[in-house]
Write a protein that holds these residues in place. Structure first.
Motif, PDB file in Angstrom:
ATOM      1  N   MET A   1      21.061  87.458  71.208  1.00  0.00           N
ATOM      2  CA  MET A   1      20.959  88.170  72.342  1.00  0.00           C
ATOM      3  C   MET A   1      22.263  87.690  73.341  1.00  0.00           C
ATOM      4  SD  MET A   1      18.745  90.311  71.914  1.00  0.00           S
ATOM      5  CE  MET A   1      18.143  91.012  73.595  1.00  0.00           C
ATOM      6  N   PHE A   2      23.057  87.063  72.918  1.00  0.00           N
ATOM      7  CA  PHE A   2      24.053  86.447  73.930  1.00  0.00           C
ATOM      8  C   PHE A   2      24.751  87.589  74.312  1.00  0.00           C
ATOM      9  CE2 PHE A   2      24.483  82.014  72.047  1.00  0.00           C
ATOM     10  CZ  PHE A   2      23.622  81.407  72.840  1.00  0.00           C
ATOM     11  N   GLY A   3      25.137  87.950  75.688  1.00  0.00           N
ATOM     12  CA  GLY A   3      25.967  89.087  76.043  1.00  0.00           C
ATOM     13  C   GLY A   3      25.038  90.279  76.392  1.00  0.00           C
TER      14      GLY A   3
ATOM     15  N   VAL B   1       9.411  83.849  76.387  1.00  0.00           N
ATOM     16  CA  VAL B   1       8.856  85.320  76.406  1.00  0.00           C
ATOM     17  C   VAL B   1       9.258  85.633  77.549  1.00  0.00           C
ATOM     18  CG1 VAL B   1       6.958  86.720  76.041  1.00  0.00           C
ATOM     19  CG2 VAL B   1       7.083  84.671  74.550  1.00  0.00           C
ATOM     20  N   THR B   2       9.818  86.874  77.541  1.00  0.00           N
ATOM     21  CA  THR B   2      10.375  87.535  78.949  1.00  0.00           C
ATOM     22  C   THR B   2      10.379  89.200  78.803  1.00  0.00           C
ATOM     23  OG1 THR B   2      12.145  87.374  80.685  1.00  0.00           O
ATOM     24  CG2 THR B   2      12.897  87.413  78.277  1.00  0.00           C
ATOM     25  N   ARG B   3      10.156  89.663  79.887  1.00  0.00           N
ATOM     26  CA  ARG B   3      10.506  91.109  80.086  1.00  0.00           C
ATOM     27  C   ARG B   3      11.568  91.314  81.145  1.00  0.00           C
ATOM     28  NH1 ARG B   3       5.326  94.810  80.622  1.00  0.00           N
ATOM     29  NH2 ARG B   3       6.007  96.061  79.068  1.00  0.00           N
ATOM     30  N   ASP B   4      12.199  90.295  81.351  1.00  0.00           N
ATOM     31  CA  ASP B   4      13.249  90.066  82.429  1.00  0.00           C
ATOM     32  C   ASP B   4      14.329  89.315  81.961  1.00  0.00           C
ATOM     33  OD1 ASP B   4      15.249  90.038  84.592  1.00  0.00           O
ATOM     34  OD2 ASP B   4      13.389  89.685  86.005  1.00  0.00           O
ATOM     35  N   LEU B   5      15.229  89.813  81.169  1.00  0.00           N
ATOM     36  CA  LEU B   5      16.448  89.031  80.411  1.00  0.00           C
ATOM     37  C   LEU B   5      17.457  88.572  81.402  1.00  0.00           C
ATOM     38  CD1 LEU B   5      16.757  88.157  77.310  1.00  0.00           C
ATOM     39  CD2 LEU B   5      18.337  90.194  77.158  1.00  0.00           C
ATOM     40  N   ALA B   6      17.711  89.346  82.461  1.00  0.00           N
ATOM     41  CA  ALA B   6      18.720  88.930  83.290  1.00  0.00           C
ATOM     42  C   ALA B   6      18.358  87.821  84.102  1.00  0.00           C
ATOM     43  CB  ALA B   6      18.793  90.190  84.389  1.00  0.00           C
ATOM     44  N   ASN B   7      17.045  87.758  84.327  1.00  0.00           N
ATOM     45  CA  ASN B   7      16.519  86.597  85.081  1.00  0.00           C
ATOM     46  C   ASN B   7      16.372  85.339  84.158  1.00  0.00           C
ATOM     47  OD1 ASN B   7      15.207  85.134  87.430  1.00  0.00           O
ATOM     48  ND2 ASN B   7      13.443  84.855  86.204  1.00  0.00           N
ATOM     49  N   PHE B   8      16.177  85.519  82.928  1.00  0.00           N
ATOM     50  CA  PHE B   8      16.108  84.403  82.155  1.00  0.00           C
ATOM     51  C   PHE B   8      17.496  83.776  81.851  1.00  0.00           C
ATOM     52  CE2 PHE B   8      17.316  83.099  77.745  1.00  0.00           C
ATOM     53  CZ  PHE B   8      16.567  81.867  77.446  1.00  0.00           C
ATOM     54  N   TRP B   9      18.584  84.558  81.790  1.00  0.00           N
ATOM     55  CA  TRP B   9      19.888  84.010  81.515  1.00  0.00           C
ATOM     56  C   TRP B   9      20.375  83.278  82.762  1.00  0.00           C
ATOM     57  CZ3 TRP B   9      20.560  83.874  76.988  1.00  0.00           C
ATOM     58  CH2 TRP B   9      20.724  84.801  76.143  1.00  0.00           C
ATOM     59  N   ARG B  10      19.983  83.866  84.127  1.00  0.00           N
ATOM     60  CA  ARG B  10      20.303  83.180  85.444  1.00  0.00           C
ATOM     61  C   ARG B  10      19.411  81.928  85.729  1.00  0.00           C
ATOM     62  NH1 ARG B  10      19.802  87.794  87.586  1.00  0.00           N
ATOM     63  NH2 ARG B  10      17.686  87.616  88.478  1.00  0.00           N
ATOM     64  N   GLU B  11      18.247  81.768  85.411  1.00  0.00           N
ATOM     65  CA  GLU B  11      17.406  80.966  85.882  1.00  0.00           C
ATOM     66  C   GLU B  11      16.786  80.125  84.755  1.00  0.00           C
ATOM     67  OE1 GLU B  11      16.581  80.632  89.177  1.00  0.00           O
ATOM     68  OE2 GLU B  11      17.737  82.526  89.678  1.00  0.00           O
TER      69      GLU B  11
ATOM     70  N   LYS C   1      24.128  71.541  65.600  1.00  0.00           N
ATOM     71  CA  LYS C   1      25.044  72.333  64.971  1.00  0.00           C
ATOM     72  C   LYS C   1      25.215  73.786  65.294  1.00  0.00           C
ATOM     73  CE  LYS C   1      24.877  69.217  61.066  1.00  0.00           C
ATOM     74  NZ  LYS C   1      25.118  69.182  59.245  1.00  0.00           N
ATOM     75  N   HIS C   2      24.450  74.218  66.295  1.00  0.00           N
ATOM     76  CA  HIS C   2      24.390  75.514  66.613  1.00  0.00           C
ATOM     77  C   HIS C   2      24.859  75.825  68.045  1.00  0.00           C
ATOM     78  CE1 HIS C   2      21.516  77.322  63.637  1.00  0.00           C
ATOM     79  NE2 HIS C   2      21.154  75.972  63.541  1.00  0.00           N
ATOM     80  N   TYR C   3      25.488  77.113  68.294  1.00  0.00           N
ATOM     81  CA  TYR C   3      26.233  77.471  69.219  1.00  0.00           C
ATOM     82  C   TYR C   3      25.479  77.663  70.624  1.00  0.00           C
ATOM     83  CZ  TYR C   3      29.531  80.800  71.646  1.00  0.00           C
ATOM     84  OH  TYR C   3      30.375  81.301  72.605  1.00  0.00           O
ATOM     85  N   TRP C   4      25.517  76.770  71.692  1.00  0.00           N
ATOM     86  CA  TRP C   4      24.951  77.037  73.133  1.00  0.00           C
ATOM     87  C   TRP C   4      25.986  76.855  74.078  1.00  0.00           C
ATOM     88  CZ3 TRP C   4      20.396  78.164  71.447  1.00  0.00           C
ATOM     89  CH2 TRP C   4      19.952  77.459  70.276  1.00  0.00           C
ATOM     90  N   PRO C   5      26.453  78.170  74.368  1.00  0.00           N
ATOM     91  CA  PRO C   5      27.442  78.433  75.245  1.00  0.00           C
ATOM     92  C   PRO C   5      27.090  78.000  76.933  1.00  0.00           C
ATOM     93  CG  PRO C   5      26.707  80.472  74.530  1.00  0.00           C
ATOM     94  CD  PRO C   5      26.106  79.622  73.798  1.00  0.00           C
ATOM     95  N   ASP C   6      28.034  77.843  77.622  1.00  0.00           N
ATOM     96  CA  ASP C   6      27.531  77.563  78.910  1.00  0.00           C
ATOM     97  C   ASP C   6      27.350  79.071  79.646  1.00  0.00           C
ATOM     98  OD1 ASP C   6      27.996  74.986  78.850  1.00  0.00           O
ATOM     99  OD2 ASP C   6      29.931  74.875  79.217  1.00  0.00           O
ATOM    100  N   ASN C   7      28.093  80.128  79.327  1.00  0.00           N
ATOM    101  CA  ASN C   7      28.117  81.408  79.762  1.00  0.00           C
ATOM    102  C   ASN C   7      27.381  82.258  78.687  1.00  0.00           C
ATOM    103  OD1 ASN C   7      27.973  83.821  81.108  1.00  0.00           O
ATOM    104  ND2 ASN C   7      30.227  83.547  82.057  1.00  0.00           N
ATOM    105  N   PRO C   8      26.382  82.404  78.818  1.00  0.00           N
ATOM    106  CA  PRO C   8      25.772  83.247  77.427  1.00  0.00           C
ATOM    107  C   PRO C   8      26.011  84.617  77.636  1.00  0.00           C
ATOM    108  CG  PRO C   8      23.910  82.536  79.055  1.00  0.00           C
ATOM    109  CD  PRO C   8      25.355  81.779  79.413  1.00  0.00           C
ATOM    110  N   LEU C   9      26.284  85.305  78.855  1.00  0.00           N
ATOM    111  CA  LEU C   9      26.712  86.719  79.042  1.00  0.00           C
ATOM    112  C   LEU C   9      27.892  86.941  78.677  1.00  0.00           C
ATOM    113  CD1 LEU C   9      24.778  87.336  82.475  1.00  0.00           C
ATOM    114  CD2 LEU C   9      24.090  87.683  80.281  1.00  0.00           C
ATOM    115  N   GLU C  10      28.694  85.986  78.545  1.00  0.00           N
ATOM    116  CA  GLU C  10      30.299  86.398  78.133  1.00  0.00           C
ATOM    117  C   GLU C  10      30.360  85.817  76.562  1.00  0.00           C
ATOM    118  OE1 GLU C  10      33.051  85.093  80.710  1.00  0.00           O
ATOM    119  OE2 GLU C  10      32.301  86.387  82.380  1.00  0.00           O
ATOM    120  N   ALA C  11      29.539  85.179  76.064  1.00  0.00           N
ATOM    121  CA  ALA C  11      29.381  84.663  74.783  1.00  0.00           C
ATOM    122  C   ALA C  11      29.270  85.528  73.845  1.00  0.00           C
ATOM    123  CB  ALA C  11      28.599  83.289  74.773  1.00  0.00           C
ATOM    124  N   MET C  12      29.774  85.395  72.519  1.00  0.00           N
ATOM    125  CA  MET C  12      29.488  86.154  71.472  1.00  0.00           C
ATOM    126  C   MET C  12      28.493  85.904  70.763  1.00  0.00           C
ATOM    127  SD  MET C  12      31.980  86.690  67.887  1.00  0.00           S
ATOM    128  CE  MET C  12      33.396  86.909  68.753  1.00  0.00           C
ATOM    129  N   ALA C  13      27.582  87.117  70.465  1.00  0.00           N
ATOM    130  CA  ALA C  13      26.262  87.026  69.841  1.00  0.00           C
ATOM    131  C   ALA C  13      26.511  86.616  68.358  1.00  0.00           C
ATOM    132  CB  ALA C  13      25.516  88.292  70.137  1.00  0.00           C
TER     133      ALA C  13
END
Length: 139
Positions: A63-65, A93-103, A118-130
């Protein structure tokens, strides 16, 4: 149909769908899709077992991005998103994905990064490649 077993072989879904016109099928597919394509490219099925709360269970990294919560019903109905760990366990579990990324993402990230280093955990999930892999291609 000659027996109860013949009747049991029928798919109620197929019978009902066969009664719809092509236009009605198109509208049904648009308003209540069976799957949603997520940023990683995967087509994830929507669970309608609770009709008032359609649910999408998807790995967090896929769901990144995705800035907003997916919606169906012509944009009227938000889908409840069950974000899963790499082991397919719910982490949020969320119905508010924008708030999840922010908070909340950064707290979840700390926990998951420790358990799944070993998995990818970016600092900016909204600009990261899913990705549907441990790390995006090229990393």
């Amino acid at each position: 149909m000659r027996s109860v077993n013949d009747l049991k072989k029928l798919s109620l879904q197929d019978v009902l769908l066969s009664e719809l016109s092509w236009e009605q099928r198109q509208q049904l597919d648009q308003e209540a899709p069976t799957h949603i394509q997520v940023p990683s490219g995967s087509r994830i099925p929507i669970d309608y077992s609770r009709p008032d709360d359609p649910t999408l269970s998807v790995r967090l990294q896929e769901m990144f991005g995705q800035q907003e919560t997916p919606r169906i019903g012509g944009g009227r109905v938000p889908v409840t998103v069950h974000l899963l760990s790499p082991a397919q366990r719910p982490v949020q579990v969320t119905r508010d994905l924008a708030n999840f990324w922010r908070e909340t993402y950064f707290e979840v990230k700390k926990d998951l990064k420790g358990r799944y280093p070993k998995h990818y955990w970016p600092d900016n999930p909204l600009e990261a490649m899913a990705t549907n892999r441990a790390k995006p291609r090229g990393n």
